[in-house]
Design a protein around this motif. Structure first.
Motif, PDB file in Angstrom:
ATOM      1  N   THR A 234       0.820  -1.213   0.000  1.00  0.00           N
ATOM      2  CA  THR A 234       0.000   0.000   0.000  1.00  0.00           C
ATOM      3  C   THR A 234       0.854   1.263   0.000  1.00  0.00           C
ATOM      4  N   GLN A 236       3.864   1.644  -1.260  1.00  0.00           N
ATOM      5  CA  GLN A 236       4.417   1.818  -2.598  1.00  0.00           C
ATOM      6  C   GLN A 236       3.367   2.372  -3.555  1.00  0.00           C
ATOM      7  N   ALA A 237       2.130   1.902  -3.414  1.00  0.00           N
ATOM      8  CA  ALA A 237       1.064   2.402  -4.284  1.00  0.00           C
ATOM      9  C   ALA A 237       0.853   3.896  -4.079  1.00  0.00           C
ATOM     10  N   GLY A 238       0.861   4.337  -2.820  1.00  0.00           N
ATOM     11  CA  GLY A 238       0.692   5.761  -2.547  1.00  0.00           C
ATOM     12  C   GLY A 238       1.857   6.589  -3.056  1.00  0.00           C
ATOM     13  N   ASP A 240       3.820   5.812  -5.531  1.00  0.00           N
ATOM     14  CA  ASP A 240       3.739   5.830  -6.998  1.00  0.00           C
ATOM     15  C   ASP A 240       2.784   6.920  -7.470  1.00  0.00           C
ATOM     16  N   ALA A 241       1.677   7.089  -6.729  1.00  0.00           N
ATOM     17  CA  ALA A 241       0.736   8.157  -7.081  1.00  0.00           C
ATOM     18  C   ALA A 241       1.374   9.521  -6.890  1.00  0.00           C
ATOM     19  N   LEU A 242       2.133   9.688  -5.812  1.00  0.00           N
ATOM     20  CA  LEU A 242       2.809  10.969  -5.561  1.00  0.00           C
ATOM     21  C   LEU A 242       3.837  11.283  -6.640  1.00  0.00           C
ATOM     22  N   SER A 243       4.488  10.236  -7.143  1.00  0.00           N
ATOM     23  CA  SER A 243       5.559  10.440  -8.129  1.00  0.00           C
ATOM     24  C   SER A 243       5.045  11.009  -9.446  1.00  0.00           C
ATOM     25  N   GLN A 244       3.725  11.001  -9.635  1.00  0.00           N
ATOM     26  CA  GLN A 244       3.159  11.587 -10.855  1.00  0.00           C
ATOM     27  C   GLN A 244       3.188  13.111 -10.812  1.00  0.00           C
ATOM     28  N   TYR A 245       3.480  13.678  -9.652  1.00  0.00           N
ATOM     29  CA  TYR A 245       3.538  15.131  -9.489  1.00  0.00           C
ATOM     30  C   TYR A 245       4.981  15.548  -9.212  1.00  0.00           C
TER      31      TYR A 245
END
Length: 276
Positions: A234, A236-238, A240-245
């Protein structure tokens, strides 16, 4: 050692309270004064055992360190008032934002040693990160004494005066930037369906616990993050979402704007001096 505080507002109060509580200087050797609020001075005297006075000559006599904690726009009037009573043993520590050492020396009409410090509001809980710069004539022993005074309410970073702008942005304004991030975290957490009070309390304790982990661990923050990031989990999933910004650029822009504004305010003070 005798300390004198001109101005006893929130930041000065945090500083002399920290000094008293750490027993670096005996409370009876700390003197306070302000423009007119004697009730506040009486309260500090009763609670901490410090002294107070409105006699500038008596305050400056034998004073080792004089903290200048007035509002920057009030400093010229203060300088006019105390200039006749300054003696060669007085060393000044300014907590006034934006006023350079050269300007302070000019207004005081003295070549006495002067330091500028930039604490933050965490001084109230003994954890300020305080930037400091010294005039060239500040001796090694005096520097050690000032470092000891500042360590009474947190930690210290010594930098050249022109780098105080960066310290102002990173640590002086830093608590507000972090509070803002925490606010957004609370808002996002609340939108997941939990009660706001539950989210606020949980995140408050999360921040405290994470801070203690940073304090007590010898690991860097990057390694602490890696230690709780399982591949495919979980966390890592969060992340990964942050890394889009482009979070790095967001904080770079934030700090650069604060630095630029600090430089601008200091320049305005210099321009005002030129106009006189």
């Amino acid at each position: 050692m005798k300390l004198v505080f001109y101005g006893a507002g929130n930041m000065a109060h945090a500083i002399f309270t920290g000094i008293v509580n750490s027993n670096v200087v005996k409370s009876e050797n700390i003197y306070l004064t302000n423009r007119s609020n004697e009730d506040a001075l009486k309260k500090h005297a009763e609670e901490l055992g410090v002294q107070y006075s409105y006699d500038d000559e008596a305050l400056l006599k034998d004073a080792d360190y004089v903290f200048l904690g007035t509002k920057p726009y009030d400093f010229d009037n203060l300088a006019d008032r105390i200039r006749p009573h300054i003696n060669e043993d007085n060393r000044f520590i300014s907590i006034m934002a934006g006023l350079p050492i050269s300007y302070i020396q000019e207004q005081l009409g003295t070549s006495n040693p002067i330091a500028r410090i930039m604490p933050n509001t965490n001084a109230h809980v003994g954890h300020s990160v305080t930037g400091i710069s010294f005039s060239n004539n500040f001796g090694p022993k005096s520097k050690e004494e000032v470092h000891e005074l500042i360590n009474a309410f947190g930690s210290v970073i010594e930098v050249p005066e022109d780098q105080l702008h960066q310290v102002t942005a990173i640590t002086g304004s830093g608590p507000a930037f972090l509070y803002h991030v925490f606010e957004q975290y609370v808002t996002a957490g609340t939108r997941l369906g939990l009660e706001k009070s539950q989210v606020e309390e949980s995140i408050r304790n999360l921040i405290i616990g994470t801070s203690k982990m940073i304090e007590r661990s010898e690991l860097g923050m990057d390694q602490l993050r890696k230690n709780i990031t399982s591949k495919g989990g979980t966390t890592q999933a969060g992340l990964d979402a942050l890394s889009q910004y482009d979070i790095e650029s967001i904080f770079e822009d934030c700090l650069k704007a604060a630095v630029d504004r600090s430089v601008e305010l200091a320049s305005q003070d210099d321009d005002d001096d030129d106009d006189d």
